[in-house]
Write a protein that holds these residues in place. Structure first.
Motif, PDB file in Angstrom:
ATOM      1  N   ARG A  58       0.816  -1.201   0.000  1.00 32.61           N
ATOM      2  CA  ARG A  58       0.000   0.000   0.000  1.00 32.61           C
ATOM      3  C   ARG A  58       0.856   1.259   0.000  1.00 32.61           C
ATOM      4  O   ARG A  58       1.950   1.286   0.557  1.00 32.61           O
ATOM      5  CB  ARG A  58      -0.923   0.017   1.221  1.00 32.61           C
ATOM      6  N   VAL A  59       0.326   2.300  -0.581  1.00 34.08           N
ATOM      7  CA  VAL A  59       1.046   3.553  -0.704  1.00 34.08           C
ATOM      8  C   VAL A  59       0.422   4.600   0.209  1.00 34.08           C
ATOM      9  O   VAL A  59      -0.797   4.711   0.306  1.00 34.08           O
ATOM     10  CB  VAL A  59       1.021   4.049  -2.168  1.00 34.08           C
ATOM     11  N   GLU A  60       1.286   5.383   0.883  1.00 33.27           N
ATOM     12  CA  GLU A  60       0.865   6.448   1.782  1.00 33.27           C
ATOM     13  C   GLU A  60      -0.095   5.966   2.867  1.00 33.27           C
ATOM     14  O   GLU A  60       0.264   5.113   3.645  1.00 33.27           O
ATOM     15  CB  GLU A  60       0.257   7.613   0.973  1.00 33.27           C
ATOM     16  N   ILE A  61      -1.352   6.441   2.903  1.00 26.99           N
ATOM     17  CA  ILE A  61      -2.208   6.224   4.067  1.00 26.99           C
ATOM     18  C   ILE A  61      -3.046   4.958   3.961  1.00 26.99           C
ATOM     19  O   ILE A  61      -3.849   4.668   4.838  1.00 26.99           O
ATOM     20  CB  ILE A  61      -3.148   7.431   4.276  1.00 26.99           C
ATOM     21  N   ALA A  62      -2.897   4.176   2.884  1.00 24.75           N
ATOM     22  CA  ALA A  62      -3.721   2.977   2.728  1.00 24.75           C
ATOM     23  C   ALA A  62      -3.397   1.956   3.811  1.00 24.75           C
ATOM     24  O   ALA A  62      -2.285   1.890   4.320  1.00 24.75           O
ATOM     25  CB  ALA A  62      -3.488   2.358   1.360  1.00 24.75           C
ATOM     26  N   GLU A  63      -4.384   1.144   4.179  1.00 18.48           N
ATOM     27  CA  GLU A  63      -4.187   0.112   5.185  1.00 18.48           C
ATOM     28  C   GLU A  63      -3.347  -1.024   4.629  1.00 18.48           C
ATOM     29  O   GLU A  63      -3.421  -1.342   3.452  1.00 18.48           O
ATOM     30  CB  GLU A  63      -5.541  -0.430   5.645  1.00 18.48           C
ATOM     31  N   PRO A  64      -2.502  -1.661   5.482  1.00 16.86           N
ATOM     32  CA  PRO A  64      -1.705  -2.788   5.017  1.00 16.86           C
ATOM     33  C   PRO A  64      -2.588  -3.994   4.748  1.00 16.86           C
ATOM     34  O   PRO A  64      -3.711  -4.074   5.234  1.00 16.86           O
ATOM     35  CB  PRO A  64      -0.761  -3.048   6.193  1.00 16.86           C
ATOM     36  N   ILE A  65      -2.070  -4.953   3.979  1.00 18.40           N
ATOM     37  CA  ILE A  65      -2.848  -6.146   3.703  1.00 18.40           C
ATOM     38  C   ILE A  65      -2.935  -7.000   4.962  1.00 18.40           C
ATOM     39  O   ILE A  65      -2.147  -6.842   5.894  1.00 18.40           O
ATOM     40  CB  ILE A  65      -2.244  -6.958   2.542  1.00 18.40           C
ATOM     41  N   THR A  66      -3.898  -7.891   5.028  1.00 18.16           N
ATOM     42  CA  THR A  66      -4.174  -8.615   6.262  1.00 18.16           C
ATOM     43  C   THR A  66      -3.597 -10.021   6.287  1.00 18.16           C
ATOM     44  O   THR A  66      -3.787 -10.743   7.256  1.00 18.16           O
ATOM     45  CB  THR A  66      -5.699  -8.705   6.467  1.00 18.16           C
ATOM     46  N   SER A  67      -2.886 -10.420   5.217  1.00 17.59           N
ATOM     47  CA  SER A  67      -2.359 -11.780   5.182  1.00 17.59           C
ATOM     48  C   SER A  67      -1.038 -11.908   5.932  1.00 17.59           C
ATOM     49  O   SER A  67      -0.472 -12.978   6.022  1.00 17.59           O
ATOM     50  CB  SER A  67      -2.155 -12.222   3.732  1.00 17.59           C
ATOM     51  N   THR A  68      -0.513 -10.791   6.464  1.00 21.54           N
ATOM     52  CA  THR A  68       0.707 -10.823   7.250  1.00 21.54           C
ATOM     53  C   THR A  68       0.385 -10.483   8.692  1.00 21.54           C
ATOM     54  O   THR A  68      -0.728 -10.077   9.026  1.00 21.54           O
ATOM     55  CB  THR A  68       1.733  -9.823   6.695  1.00 21.54           C
ATOM     56  N   THR A  69       1.356 -10.636   9.567  1.00 22.21           N
ATOM     57  CA  THR A  69       1.113 -10.460  10.993  1.00 22.21           C
ATOM     58  C   THR A  69       1.993  -9.364  11.561  1.00 22.21           C
ATOM     59  O   THR A  69       2.994  -8.977  10.962  1.00 22.21           O
ATOM     60  CB  THR A  69       1.395 -11.773  11.741  1.00 22.21           C
ATOM     61  N   GLY A  70       1.622  -8.898  12.773  1.00 20.52           N
ATOM     62  CA  GLY A  70       2.437  -7.911  13.459  1.00 20.52           C
ATOM     63  C   GLY A  70       2.082  -6.486  13.084  1.00 20.52           C
ATOM     64  O   GLY A  70       1.271  -6.218  12.201  1.00 20.52           O
ATOM     65  N   LEU A  93       9.913  -4.903  -5.156  1.00 22.23           N
ATOM     66  CA  LEU A  93      10.847  -5.214  -4.076  1.00 22.23           C
ATOM     67  C   LEU A  93      10.165  -5.109  -2.716  1.00 22.23           C
ATOM     68  O   LEU A  93      10.334  -5.989  -1.853  1.00 22.23           O
ATOM     69  CB  LEU A  93      12.044  -4.257  -4.137  1.00 22.23           C
ATOM     70  N   MET A  94       9.391  -4.048  -2.501  1.00 19.95           N
ATOM     71  CA  MET A  94       8.717  -3.860  -1.215  1.00 19.95           C
ATOM     72  C   MET A  94       7.731  -5.002  -0.944  1.00 19.95           C
ATOM     73  O   MET A  94       7.591  -5.465   0.193  1.00 19.95           O
ATOM     74  CB  MET A  94       8.000  -2.516  -1.198  1.00 19.95           C
ATOM     75  N   SER A  95       7.057  -5.445  -1.984  1.00 20.52           N
ATOM     76  CA  SER A  95       6.145  -6.568  -1.826  1.00 20.52           C
ATOM     77  C   SER A  95       6.911  -7.820  -1.418  1.00 20.52           C
ATOM     78  O   SER A  95       6.462  -8.592  -0.557  1.00 20.52           O
ATOM     79  CB  SER A  95       5.388  -6.813  -3.135  1.00 20.52           C
ATOM     80  N   TYR A  96       8.075  -8.017  -2.020  1.00 19.20           N
ATOM     81  CA  TYR A  96       8.906  -9.179  -1.687  1.00 19.20           C
ATOM     82  C   TYR A  96       9.342  -9.117  -0.221  1.00 19.20           C
ATOM     83  O   TYR A  96       9.295 -10.133   0.494  1.00 19.20           O
ATOM     84  CB  TYR A  96      10.125  -9.221  -2.597  1.00 19.20           C
ATOM     85  N   ILE A  97       9.784  -7.940   0.235  1.00 18.12           N
ATOM     86  CA  ILE A  97      10.209  -7.785   1.629  1.00 18.12           C
ATOM     87  C   ILE A  97       9.053  -8.111   2.569  1.00 18.12           C
ATOM     88  O   ILE A  97       9.210  -8.821   3.574  1.00 18.12           O
ATOM     89  CB  ILE A  97      10.727  -6.352   1.890  1.00 18.12           C
ATOM     90  N   GLN A  98       7.866  -7.599   2.227  1.00 11.75           N
ATOM     91  CA  GLN A  98       6.688  -7.833   3.049  1.00 11.75           C
ATOM     92  C   GLN A  98       6.407  -9.328   3.206  1.00 11.75           C
ATOM     93  O   GLN A  98       6.151  -9.823   4.311  1.00 11.75           O
ATOM     94  CB  GLN A  98       5.488  -7.129   2.415  1.00 11.75           C
ATOM     95  N   GLU A  99       6.472 -10.042   2.110  1.00  8.68           N
ATOM     96  CA  GLU A  99       6.221 -11.481   2.153  1.00  8.68           C
ATOM     97  C   GLU A  99       7.335 -12.227   2.887  1.00  8.68           C
ATOM     98  O   GLU A  99       7.087 -13.175   3.631  1.00  8.68           O
ATOM     99  CB  GLU A  99       6.074 -12.017   0.724  1.00  8.68           C
ATOM    100  N   ARG A 100       8.574 -11.784   2.679  1.00  9.71           N
ATOM    101  CA  ARG A 100       9.725 -12.477   3.259  1.00  9.71           C
ATOM    102  C   ARG A 100       9.765 -12.358   4.779  1.00  9.71           C
ATOM    103  O   ARG A 100      10.089 -13.324   5.480  1.00  9.71           O
ATOM    104  CB  ARG A 100      11.007 -11.909   2.656  1.00  9.71           C
ATOM    105  N   ILE A 101       9.443 -11.147   5.300  1.00  7.28           N
ATOM    106  CA  ILE A 101       9.513 -10.958   6.746  1.00  7.28           C
ATOM    107  C   ILE A 101       8.169 -11.230   7.413  1.00  7.28           C
ATOM    108  O   ILE A 101       8.057 -11.156   8.635  1.00  7.28           O
ATOM    109  CB  ILE A 101      10.003  -9.544   7.104  1.00  7.28           C
ATOM    110  N   ASP A 102       7.146 -11.520   6.587  1.00  7.89           N
ATOM    111  CA  ASP A 102       5.803 -11.824   7.090  1.00  7.89           C
ATOM    112  C   ASP A 102       5.306 -10.722   8.022  1.00  7.89           C
ATOM    113  O   ASP A 102       4.844 -10.972   9.137  1.00  7.89           O
ATOM    114  CB  ASP A 102       5.787 -13.170   7.826  1.00  7.89           C
ATOM    115  N   ARG A 103       5.396  -9.495   7.514  1.00 10.57           N
ATOM    116  CA  ARG A 103       4.944  -8.342   8.299  1.00 10.57           C
ATOM    117  C   ARG A 103       4.415  -7.283   7.341  1.00 10.57           C
ATOM    118  O   ARG A 103       5.046  -7.020   6.305  1.00 10.57           O
ATOM    119  CB  ARG A 103       6.096  -7.785   9.130  1.00 10.57           C
ATOM    120  N   PRO A 104       3.277  -6.683   7.657  1.00 13.82           N
ATOM    121  CA  PRO A 104       2.711  -5.689   6.727  1.00 13.82           C
ATOM    122  C   PRO A 104       3.597  -4.465   6.577  1.00 13.82           C
ATOM    123  O   PRO A 104       4.251  -4.029   7.533  1.00 13.82           O
ATOM    124  CB  PRO A 104       1.358  -5.337   7.358  1.00 13.82           C
TER     125      PRO A 104
END
Length: 323
Positions: A58-70, A93-104
């Protein structure tokens, strides 16, 4: 009197209709308004499509996705090494980091490179990409630490250079006395401070040595002016020059190497989180995940020692221009 030329853009004003306007003029304005409206709609649609495209990051003020934790991490993009054309690739790249660390992750894109540092000062960012100067100033305050540097076009380091055109009669820096030189923002470490550092090494005064110091918004603008013959020389870094056709420029001075602008993290970040992000950056397979024309090849670990010469250049940002 030496001339210092600062380039600014004057807004284009559309005059209002008057009683004496011709029918043709009114029709022309009507089509102009329709064209502007169509452009705005297209830009909005493109931005929305990009947000949907890149796997929920998500960009700027959008909510993070809910499939990750923390708790979500806020990452700033104040600079995209490789140029603005690489923006969509950094979203991958940012999407990859999000999936890799399992955090929104929430992204804050800040087009003004200098303004990006304020987000870290206010404690509103956990990490991200900054221009070299912003990183150096924030590190001096103890706000951020460098984590990794991008490898672009096969290089993780770059050099600052004084360029002339390949067909220029000027062969050395001495040949440029009294000539015109283009620099980017006076706060730019490689695009302006390098010239002042070099002049100091040669015991010269920039404003007295050159006939015109042409200040442009970016290094790319200065190099473009050099390419079309508007100036005799330009200051820029090696990575910016690669965006132009081969043999467009020739360097008459070259600086020591320094690391590319880094991905930084907040100094207060949990070490486990920092290590997880570093692992994600280092394991990112750019060849498999990005288009073949992307200049982003991957990342390499860095420390503040890799920016020793950058710290030296920071001392030569002209007084009154620093934050």
């Amino acid at each position: 009197m030496k001339a210092v030329r600062r380039m600014t853009e004057e807004p284009q004003l559309v005059p209002g209709e008057h009683k004496g306007d011709s029918g043709l003029a009114r029709a022309s304005r009507k089509w102009l308004y329709l064209a502007v409206l169509s452009t705005v709609v297209a830009v909005v649609a493109l931005g929305y499509s990009l947000t949907l495209m890149y796997h929920g990051v998500r960009v700027e003020i959008a909510e993070p996705i809910t499939s990750t934790t923390g708790e979500p991490l806020t990452l700033v993009i104040g600079r995209t090494p490789g140029g603005q054309a690489e923006w969509s690739n950094y979203m991958v790249l940012m999407s990859y980091i999000q999936e890799r660390i399992d955090r929104p992750i929430k992204i804050r894109y800040i087009s003004d490179r200098e303004a990006a540092s304020g987000v870290f000062d206010n404690g509103e960012a956990d990490g991200g990409f900054l221009c070299t100067r912003s990183y150096l100033l924030l590190e001096e305050k103890g706000v951020v630490k460098p984590l990794a540097a991008p490898i672009t076009s096969g290089a993780s380091t770059e050099t600052a250079m004084i360029f002339v055109r390949s067909d220029s009669p000027f062969q050395t820096f001495a040949d440029l006395e009294g000539r015109s030189v283009a620099i980017s923002s006076r706060t730019s470490v490689s695009g302006a401070a390098y010239l002042y550092w070099l002049a100091d090494q040669k015991q010269l005064n920039v404003e007295e040595y050159f006939g015109i110091v042409d200040v442009s918004p970016t290094q790319e603008d200065g190099l473009r002016k050099l390419a079309n013959g508007s100036v005799d020389a330009a200051v820029g870094c090696s990575t910016e020059a690669r965006a132009f056709p081969a043999y467009t420029f020739r360097a008459v001075e070259t600086s020591p190497e320094y690391a590319m602008p880094p991905f930084v993290i907040s100094s207060s970040m949990n070490p486990l989180t920092a290590n997880a992000i570093l692992e994600a950056l280092l394991s990112f397979d750019a060849r498999a995940n990005l288009p073949s024309d992307s200049v982003l090849n991957g990342f390499t670990p860095v420390t503040s020692r890799d920016y020793f010469f950058s710290h030296e250049l920071l001392k030569f940002v002209p007084k009154g221009e620093a934050e």
